[in-house]
Each structure stands twice: as structure tokens, then as C-alpha cells.
Write a protein that holds these residues in place. Structure first.
Motif, PDB file in Angstrom:
ATOM      1  N   UNK A  73     -14.649 -22.984  -1.804  1.00 27.32           N
ATOM      2  CA  UNK A  73     -13.665 -23.757  -1.053  1.00 27.32           C
ATOM      3  C   UNK A  73     -12.386 -23.934  -1.860  1.00 27.32           C
ATOM      4  N   UNK A  74     -12.530 -24.271  -3.129  1.00 27.56           N
ATOM      5  CA  UNK A  74     -11.354 -24.438  -3.976  1.00 27.56           C
ATOM      6  C   UNK A  74     -10.667 -23.125  -4.292  1.00 27.56           C
ATOM      7  N   UNK A  75     -11.470 -22.083  -4.545  1.00 25.27           N
ATOM      8  CA  UNK A  75     -10.900 -20.801  -4.961  1.00 25.27           C
ATOM      9  C   UNK A  75     -10.127 -20.116  -3.839  1.00 25.27           C
ATOM     10  N   UNK A  76     -10.436 -20.431  -2.592  1.00 26.11           N
ATOM     11  CA  UNK A  76      -9.626 -19.917  -1.487  1.00 26.11           C
ATOM     12  C   UNK A  76      -8.157 -20.294  -1.677  1.00 26.11           C
ATOM     13  N   UNK A 121      -6.959 -23.126   6.060  1.00 27.15           N
ATOM     14  CA  UNK A 121      -7.774 -24.318   5.841  1.00 27.15           C
ATOM     15  C   UNK A 121      -9.040 -24.269   6.687  1.00 27.15           C
ATOM     16  N   UNK A 122      -8.908 -23.876   7.948  1.00 27.99           N
ATOM     17  CA  UNK A 122     -10.074 -23.747   8.813  1.00 27.99           C
ATOM     18  C   UNK A 122     -11.039 -22.701   8.270  1.00 27.99           C
ATOM     19  N   UNK A 123     -10.502 -21.577   7.845  1.00 27.42           N
ATOM     20  CA  UNK A 123     -11.292 -20.498   7.266  1.00 27.42           C
ATOM     21  C   UNK A 123     -12.027 -20.977   6.015  1.00 27.42           C
ATOM     22  N   UNK A 124     -11.330 -21.736   5.196  1.00 29.50           N
ATOM     23  CA  UNK A 124     -11.889 -22.238   3.942  1.00 29.50           C
ATOM     24  C   UNK A 124     -13.056 -23.188   4.181  1.00 29.50           C
ATOM     25  N   UNK A 125     -12.838 -24.174   5.038  1.00 33.83           N
ATOM     26  CA  UNK A 125     -13.865 -25.189   5.271  1.00 33.83           C
ATOM     27  C   UNK A 125     -15.124 -24.579   5.879  1.00 33.83           C
ATOM     28  N   UNK A 126     -14.943 -23.678   6.820  1.00 35.90           N
ATOM     29  CA  UNK A 126     -16.106 -23.047   7.450  1.00 35.90           C
ATOM     30  C   UNK A 126     -16.887 -22.208   6.444  1.00 35.90           C
TER      31      UNK A 126
END
Length: 237
Positions: free
Chosen positions: A159-162, A41-46
């Protein structure tokens, strides 16, 4: 914009994108206490938010491709000329490695180390094809119909595709190659990278062909990928 400025924008933008991907992966993993979902989640948002800001920043200069698949698709539709493609690709790949090195140095990791993170198998390859296909239809669709939304749409898509792809949506050959040199949360084993890149190119081609039919004619507006740029002269030069 001169070609030199455009290439510098592609280099810097891609470097910051990879610094965000790898750096947030390291930070997320260190702080998550073994919880992979929180780290992702952290990786995605950044990554998603950084992509928005980078496209807004560098889009008017180079188009903010930061992705060889985007550059090749743009050139295939009469956007950037094929003569500038090698320069764009060189800037993207070198920028990607610079970003990985920067992230590693910030977190006290070796500058480069081959990843041992296995991402193999048909499901992973299919995921990358779908991830890149989706990214390209978002880019083509917004470019043709609502270009001001491209930075936000591209960032939101990644972000969604992560989360909905098994591969966590690399969707970028330069990102894939550079992440093979990072033995961290965001890495990919070098042996798995060629398959990812092949799947990404197939996905990008399929999306480009689809949108040439859905919203023709692309050649007239292809220079706007990802956002309008080069307005001081012929934008397709």
C-alpha cells in the motif's frame, strides 16, 4: 498439505491478487473522472487489503507466495525444495493471467490486450529494484522475528510502496507479465516488462543476502515464507 493443494492455493491466490489489481484499476479510473490520484488511491487500497486477506487465507496451505521472486528466494535459503519451484512458478504465472482475464470479463474489456502504458527508463527500473527489495526485507524480517505479522506487514508495505515508488511497486514477475496483457490503468507495455523483472530479481536477491547476514540462520526457518505452512509433514517438501 499435498503439492496439488499447495499449487491450487498459489493459482487461486495469484488470480485473485491480479483480479484486484486490474479490476480496481479499471473501476478507479472509470469513477475518478480523470483524476489519476483518486484512481491510484482506489487501486492501492484494493490491492493492499486484498493481499492481506489472501495471505491469511492461503498462507497455511502454500505459504502464500503469489510471487516468483518470493518462491526463488525461499528455495535459495532451503525453504521449499527446488523440485517444487517449477510447479509454484507455473501456478503463479497461470493464475496471474487468469486473474487479468477475470477482471477484464467483469468490466466488459477484451480478455487480453497488449498494454500501451509506457513504464520505461532508469528511474522506473530503480523503483522496481527498491520496491522488491523493500517487500523482501519486510517478508524476511517478519518471517524470522514475528511471523504472525507477515500478512499485515506485506499488505501495508505494498500500500505504501504504490505511492513512494515511481513504478507503483509491481515487485512481482508474475504480476508484471500478466499486467502486460492488460491495456488498462494497471497495465505495462510488454517491451518494458523484461527490465522490470530483471530489477525485481536483483532487489529480491539483495534483500535475501542482507537478511541472511542480519538474522541468520535462514535455512532453518525459510519454510515459513510467507507464513508457516505444510504442517502435516515436512514443511520443506
Amino acid at each position: 498439505m499435498t503439492l496439488g493443494r499447495r499449487l491450487a492455493a498459489e493459482f487461486i491466490g495469484t488470480a485473485f491478487l491480479l483480479a484486484a489489481v486490474v479490476g480496481s484499476g479499471i473501476m478507479g479510473e472509470r469513477l475518478a473522472g480523470g483524476n489519476a490520484a483518486i484512481a491510484l488511491l482506489a487501486n492501492t487500497l484494493a490491492t493492499g487489503t486484498m493481499l492481506v486477506t489472501l495471505i491469511l487465507t492461503f498462507g497455511p496451505i502454500s505459504g502464500a507466495h503469489f510471487n516468483p521472486a518470493v518462491t526463488l528466494a525461499d528455495a535459495s535459503q532451503g525453504g521449499v525444495t527446488w523440485g517444487v519451484v517449477p510447479g509454484y512458478l507455473a501456478a503463479q504465472f497461470s493464475g496471474a493471467f487468469a486473474g487479468v482475464a477475470s477482471a477484464h470479463l467483469m468490466f466488459g474489456e477484451p480478455v487480453f490486450r497488449f498494454s500501451r502504458h509506457v513504464r520505461a527508463g532508469g528511474a522506473q527500473l530503480f523503483s522496481e529494484c527498491i520496491a522488491t527489495f523493500g517487500l523482501m526485507i519486510v517478508i524476511w524480517g517478519c518471517t524470522r522475528l514475528r511471523s504472525a505479522a507477515v500478512p499485515f506487514a506485506a499488505g501495508a508495505y505494498i500500500t505504501g510502496a504504490y505511492w513512494f515508488t515511481a513504478s507503483t511497486s509491481f515487485a512481482n514477475p508474475a504480476v508484471t507479465v500478466a499486467r502486460a496483457a492488460s491495456d488498462t490503468f494497471a497495465g505495462i507495455r510488454p517491451a518494458d516488462a523484461p527490465g522490470f523483472i530483471g530489477a525485481q530479481l536483483v532487489g529480491a536477491l539483495a534483500a535475501t543476502v542482507l537478511f541472511r547476514w542480519l538474522a541468520p540462520p535462514l535455512p532453518r526457518d525459510a519454510f515459513a515464507v510467507i507464513v508457516p505452512h505444510g504442517q502435516t509433514g515436512d514443511p520443506r517438501a
